[in-house]
Design a protein around this motif. Sequence first.
Motif, PDB file in Angstrom:
ATOM      1  N   ARG A  53     -14.946  -4.538   3.992  1.00 27.40           N
ATOM      2  CA  ARG A  53     -14.892  -4.367   1.809  1.00 27.40           C
ATOM      3  C   ARG A  53     -14.931  -2.669   1.916  1.00 27.40           C
ATOM      4  O   ARG A  53     -15.882  -2.118   2.329  1.00 27.40           O
ATOM      5  CB  ARG A  53     -15.703  -5.621   1.795  1.00 27.40           C
ATOM      6  CG  ARG A  53     -15.083  -7.029   1.704  1.00 27.40           C
ATOM      7  CD  ARG A  53     -16.411  -7.294   1.341  1.00 27.40           C
ATOM      8  NE  ARG A  53     -17.212  -7.166   0.661  1.00 27.40           N
ATOM      9  CZ  ARG A  53     -18.848  -7.662   0.873  1.00 27.40           C
ATOM     10  NH1 ARG A  53     -18.448  -8.930   1.096  1.00 27.40           N
ATOM     11  NH2 ARG A  53     -20.034  -6.627   0.305  1.00 27.40           N
ATOM     12  N   THR A  54     -15.543  -2.777   0.617  1.00 30.29           N
ATOM     13  CA  THR A  54     -15.748  -1.708   0.426  1.00 30.29           C
ATOM     14  C   THR A  54     -15.733  -1.712  -1.652  1.00 30.29           C
ATOM     15  O   THR A  54     -15.188  -2.580  -2.193  1.00 30.29           O
ATOM     16  CB  THR A  54     -14.378  -0.184  -0.108  1.00 30.29           C
ATOM     17  OG1 THR A  54     -13.031  -0.540  -0.891  1.00 30.29           O
ATOM     18  CG2 THR A  54     -14.304   0.007   1.599  1.00 30.29           C
ATOM     19  N   VAL A  57     -16.281   5.616  -3.171  1.00 27.73           N
ATOM     20  CA  VAL A  57     -16.079   4.336  -1.977  1.00 27.73           C
ATOM     21  C   VAL A  57     -17.272   4.193  -2.048  1.00 27.73           C
ATOM     22  O   VAL A  57     -17.072   5.140  -0.778  1.00 27.73           O
ATOM     23  CB  VAL A  57     -14.538   4.472  -0.663  1.00 27.73           C
ATOM     24  CG1 VAL A  57     -14.117   2.796  -0.738  1.00 27.73           C
ATOM     25  CG2 VAL A  57     -13.202   4.257  -2.340  1.00 27.73           C
ATOM     26  N   GLY A 110     -10.010   0.755   1.380  1.00 22.81           N
ATOM     27  CA  GLY A 110     -10.835   0.632  -0.175  1.00 22.81           C
ATOM     28  C   GLY A 110      -9.887   1.264  -1.129  1.00 22.81           C
ATOM     29  O   GLY A 110      -9.202   0.813  -2.480  1.00 22.81           O
ATOM     30  N   TYR A 158      -7.250  -0.148  -4.016  1.00 21.15           N
ATOM     31  CA  TYR A 158      -7.234  -0.072  -5.502  1.00 21.15           C
ATOM     32  C   TYR A 158      -6.493   0.463  -6.905  1.00 21.15           C
ATOM     33  O   TYR A 158      -6.274   0.706  -7.497  1.00 21.15           O
ATOM     34  CB  TYR A 158      -8.878   0.977  -5.340  1.00 21.15           C
ATOM     35  CG  TYR A 158      -9.301   0.819  -6.990  1.00 21.15           C
ATOM     36  CD1 TYR A 158      -9.720  -0.292  -7.714  1.00 21.15           C
ATOM     37  CD2 TYR A 158      -9.264   1.992  -7.812  1.00 21.15           C
ATOM     38  CE1 TYR A 158     -10.884   0.118  -8.860  1.00 21.15           C
ATOM     39  CE2 TYR A 158      -9.767   2.535  -9.222  1.00 21.15           C
ATOM     40  CZ  TYR A 158     -10.427   1.052  -9.782  1.00 21.15           C
ATOM     41  OH  TYR A 158     -11.170   1.503 -11.186  1.00 21.15           O
ATOM     42  N   CYS A 215      -5.090  -1.721   5.186  1.00 21.83           N
ATOM     43  CA  CYS A 215      -6.268  -2.822   5.117  1.00 21.83           C
ATOM     44  C   CYS A 215      -5.908  -4.055   5.902  1.00 21.83           C
ATOM     45  O   CYS A 215      -6.084  -4.950   5.965  1.00 21.83           O
ATOM     46  CB  CYS A 215      -5.835  -3.365   3.386  1.00 21.83           C
ATOM     47  SG  CYS A 215      -5.985  -1.993   2.566  1.00 21.83           S
TER      48      CYS A 215
END
Length: 135
Positions: A33-34, A46, A60, A64, A126
Motif C-alpha cells: 500500500r501507499t 507517495v 500508488g 491515484y 497494481c
Amino acid sequence: MRFLKVFASTALVLAPAIAEAVGFGLYVRPQFRTEITALPDGVYEVKAVGSSAPVNYWCGIGDYAIRTLGVPNNQRIYIYRAYEPGVRTVQFSLSPPPGADTKPGYSITVRKVGANMSASSAQNYCYDNFIMDTF
C-alpha cells in the motif's frame, strides 16, 4: 462415496472465489500500500507502507492519478524528488521537473529525478502479483 464426490465438486466450483477472497489470482491488488499526500504546485508525495519496491510507488501514484485526479491514461507522471531511504517517500508531478532529463527509459526506478511513465503503465503495477524489492 457420493458425499466425497459432492464435496470435491463443490470445492472445485468455489476455489476461484475463495482464492480471490484471500488475495490470490487476477485483479487483486497486492498486499502493498501507499499513502498519497498532495503538496503545493501539483506535486504528490507517495509514502510506501510495507514494501519499498519501486513498482509500489509507481502503482500508488498511477492509481491515484487515474482514479482520484481523473487524468487520462496517457498522461505522463514524472519523479519530482527521488526516493529518500530514511523517509521512504518519492515525490511525483504531472509536469516535468525543471532541468531534469525526462527521456523515458526501460528501468523502473524511483531514484532518478525526471524518470517518467504513463499513468496507465504506472497503474498496471497494481495488478502485478509478483513485486520485486530491487532498485
